[in-house]
Design a protein around this motif. Structure first.
Motif, PDB file in Angstrom:
ATOM      1  N   SER A 124       0.831  -1.194   0.000  1.00 45.91           N
ATOM      2  CA  SER A 124       0.000   0.000   0.000  1.00 45.91           C
ATOM      3  C   SER A 124       0.866   1.244   0.000  1.00 45.91           C
ATOM      4  O   SER A 124       1.883   1.316   0.697  1.00 45.91           O
ATOM      5  N   GLY A 125       0.448   2.222  -0.798  1.00 51.98           N
ATOM      6  CA  GLY A 125       1.098   3.523  -0.821  1.00 51.98           C
ATOM      7  C   GLY A 125       0.178   4.579  -0.243  1.00 51.98           C
ATOM      8  O   GLY A 125      -1.035   4.574  -0.506  1.00 51.98           O
ATOM      9  N   PRO A 146      -4.594   6.863   1.712  1.00 55.81           N
ATOM     10  CA  PRO A 146      -4.221   5.836   0.723  1.00 55.81           C
ATOM     11  C   PRO A 146      -4.429   6.333  -0.696  1.00 55.81           C
ATOM     12  O   PRO A 146      -5.376   7.064  -0.980  1.00 55.81           O
ATOM     13  N   PHE A 147      -3.519   5.955  -1.590  1.00 55.79           N
ATOM     14  CA  PHE A 147      -3.682   6.339  -2.988  1.00 55.79           C
ATOM     15  C   PHE A 147      -3.233   5.256  -3.961  1.00 55.79           C
ATOM     16  O   PHE A 147      -3.562   5.307  -5.144  1.00 55.79           O
ATOM     17  N   LEU A 162      -4.453   2.940  -8.736  1.00 59.11           N
ATOM     18  CA  LEU A 162      -4.365   4.240  -8.072  1.00 59.11           C
ATOM     19  C   LEU A 162      -5.758   4.811  -7.893  1.00 59.11           C
ATOM     20  O   LEU A 162      -6.592   4.747  -8.794  1.00 59.11           O
ATOM     21  N   ASP A 163      -6.006   5.365  -6.712  1.00 56.99           N
ATOM     22  CA  ASP A 163      -7.262   6.043  -6.416  1.00 56.99           C
ATOM     23  C   ASP A 163      -6.966   7.519  -6.190  1.00 56.99           C
ATOM     24  O   ASP A 163      -6.434   7.895  -5.147  1.00 56.99           O
ATOM     25  N   PRO A 164      -7.275   8.386  -7.141  1.00 53.43           N
ATOM     26  CA  PRO A 164      -6.949   9.799  -6.973  1.00 53.43           C
ATOM     27  C   PRO A 164      -7.727  10.482  -5.865  1.00 53.43           C
ATOM     28  O   PRO A 164      -7.322  11.550  -5.392  1.00 53.43           O
ATOM     29  N   ASP A 165      -8.834   9.880  -5.418  1.00 49.78           N
ATOM     30  CA  ASP A 165      -9.647  10.483  -4.366  1.00 49.78           C
ATOM     31  C   ASP A 165      -9.180  10.112  -2.966  1.00 49.78           C
ATOM     32  O   ASP A 165      -9.697  10.632  -1.983  1.00 49.78           O
ATOM     33  N   ALA A 168     -10.285   5.495   1.892  1.00 52.25           N
ATOM     34  CA  ALA A 168      -9.728   4.512   2.824  1.00 52.25           C
ATOM     35  C   ALA A 168     -10.139   3.097   2.464  1.00 52.25           C
ATOM     36  O   ALA A 168      -9.488   2.134   2.863  1.00 52.25           O
ATOM     37  N   ASP A 169     -11.251   2.933   1.698  1.00 52.06           N
ATOM     38  CA  ASP A 169     -11.738   1.602   1.361  1.00 52.06           C
ATOM     39  C   ASP A 169     -11.328   1.205  -0.049  1.00 52.06           C
ATOM     40  O   ASP A 169     -12.063   0.513  -0.755  1.00 52.06           O
TER      41      ASP A 169
END
Length: 468
Positions: A124-125, A146-147, A162-165, A168-169
């Protein structure tokens, strides 16, 4: 008598082949992949032994990473452990802190500091930054958003989402299906450029890809026709693009090549994420020889929490820089303090040094309705803010003192009027018995106490904000 000893020793000698297979595998598990590959070439029997995936390569993975992640769960437990070892060996260097370098997709307010850690079956990043909202301050809390998640599919291919928003889930979908989850997550490639530099860029082809390795300086470069010739493309597709590009130059009028280029340019135009470059923060923890080294956090004079990076140079000096994205242009490059001499003053201290330290106020986060600490206004620092004087614990008794003989700011012509610190100033670094330290300048009457950001590989006082 000597002949009898020689005969006895020769009759009791064993070769590696005489050991049971379990013993042989145990011995081999202490070697590295290069040594195992060389040993496998010595005979057909040893080659078969070194290819034992369930025992040898599982043991290699478990011995190295078993205490950090669940080896059997990577790739849903369906991938060869030799493939897993090679992937984790490449990704292992990601663990720790990195700093964004140069322009990228993130907005200006996005934190530049990122942190990678092990998960159950993924890496995780997180984007890491000090808590800014005054309503959220409760000590030295740090935002951990988290991203990025990096895993392996059942086919043994790397999957980076990658999640730009920064939710947390964040869900790790290893199959890149056509569901709604793919519309919310961005498939990306992690392009390694040596040990201390990687590039995060969108996988515009929208499918699984193996780790990409880059040796040149052209990662993310696009030619004059817009065809991607960087590391974002899988190697086979890259060669196809080069061939088509050269074929078009030698065969004018090829409509198919032109259509292909237009298609690729349109695909690049639809990408959701611009490449980001990250540089590793090495030596982010103190050592016995470099006790001040590493990443720290402390309350600044404006009562905001800030990150500091302290590094030792090759000539015996120590420099401290403030990390993050301050509003002032170029100010993140200016050292907070610098000293050319890392020699500490040991106890007992002169009376003037004890008086200099004892008369100072320690900057601490204000705790509401705290009657145990007396608060003092400090209008020359911030009009409405307050600081509080604290009683140091036994672990925070000053153990050693280091003189700061220089402090300077980066001078920018249009910012000279805003530069309030002189180019040189005298100060002190007070190291406490628990290994932490505080620093301050003679011209001021306060101490900025440093706290650890990480302990045993985990971020201290981390806050995981839920999705907004």
């Amino acid at each position: 008598m000597a002949n009898n000893l020689n005969d006895s020793s020769s009759s009791c000698s064993f070769s590696f082949s005489d050991f049971p297979e379990d013993v042989q595998l145990c011995i081999l598990s202490f070697l590295g992949p290069t040594e195992i590959a060389s040993f496998a070439c010595t005979s057909k029997q040893f080659g078969s032994l070194c290819s034992n995936d369930a025992k040898l390569w599982f043991t290699l993975c478990d011995r190295r990473w078993g205490s950090k992640t669940q080896i059997a769960k990577w790739g849903e437990g369906k991938i060869p452990y030799k493939v897993l070892y090679n992937t984790l060996h490449e990704w292992d260097n990601l663990i720790g802190f990195w700093r964004r370098s140069g322009p990228g997709s993130a907005v200006i307010s996005s934190p530049s500091l990122v942190f990678f850690e092990w998960g159950n079956s993924f890496i995780s990043g997180f984007r890491v930054s000090p808590v800014e909202s005054q309503s959220e301050i409760c000590g030295y809390q740090v935002k951990k958003v988290p991203f990025l998640k990096m895993g392996i599919s059942e086919e043994g291919q790397s999957v980076n989402l990658l999640d730009p928003d920064g939710r947390a889930d964040l869900n790790l979908n290893l199959n890149f299906g056509d569901g709604n989850e793919l519309n919310e997550l961005i498939p990306v490639n992690v392009c390694f450029m040596g040990k201390t530099h990687f590039v995060l860029e969108e996988n515009v082809f929208g499918k699984n890809s193996s780790p990409v390795h880059v040796t040149g300086e052209d990662c993310g470069f696009f030619g004059e026709d817009g065809i991607g010739v960087g590391s974002g493309s899988p190697p086979d597709l890259l060669m196809l693009e080069i061939y088509q590009h050269l074929a078009n130059r030698t065969s004018p009028g090829s409509d198919r090549s032109r259509r292909q280029r237009r298609k690729e340019k349109g695909r690049m135009a639809r990408r959701k994420w611009e490449p980001e470059h990250f540089v590793k923060i090495v030596n982010c923890s103190p050592t016995a020889l470099r006790p001040l080294q590493g990443l720290w956090k402390g309350i600044c004079a404006d009562m905001s929490l800030a990150f500091y990076l302290v590094a030792y140079d090759d000539i015996g000096g120590i420099a401290c820089r403030r990390l993050g994205d301050p509003p002032q242009r170029f100010s993140t490059y200016a050292p907070v303090f610098w000293t050319s001499n890392a020699t500490f003053m040991e106890s007992p201290f002169p009376l003037e040094e004890e008086s200099l330290y004892g008369s100072r106020i320690h900057l601490q986060p204000v705790q509401p309705h705290n009657e145990n600490h007396e608060q003092f206004p400090m209008s020359d620092i911030e009009g409405e803010n307050h600081i509080q004087q604290v009683h140091l614990s036994d672990n925070e008794v000053v153990n050693r003192i280091l003189l700061i003989n220089a402090s300077y700011d980066l001078v920018i012509p249009d910012l000279v009027a805003e530069t309030i610190n002189p180019r040189s100033a005298e100060g002190r670094i007070w190291q406490y018995q628990d290994g932490t330290f505080g620093f301050g300048f003679v011209r001021d009457n306060f101490v900025i106490d440093m706290k650890n950001i990480v302990c045993d590989g985990c971020i201290i006082d981390a806050v995981n904000p839920s999705a907004g």
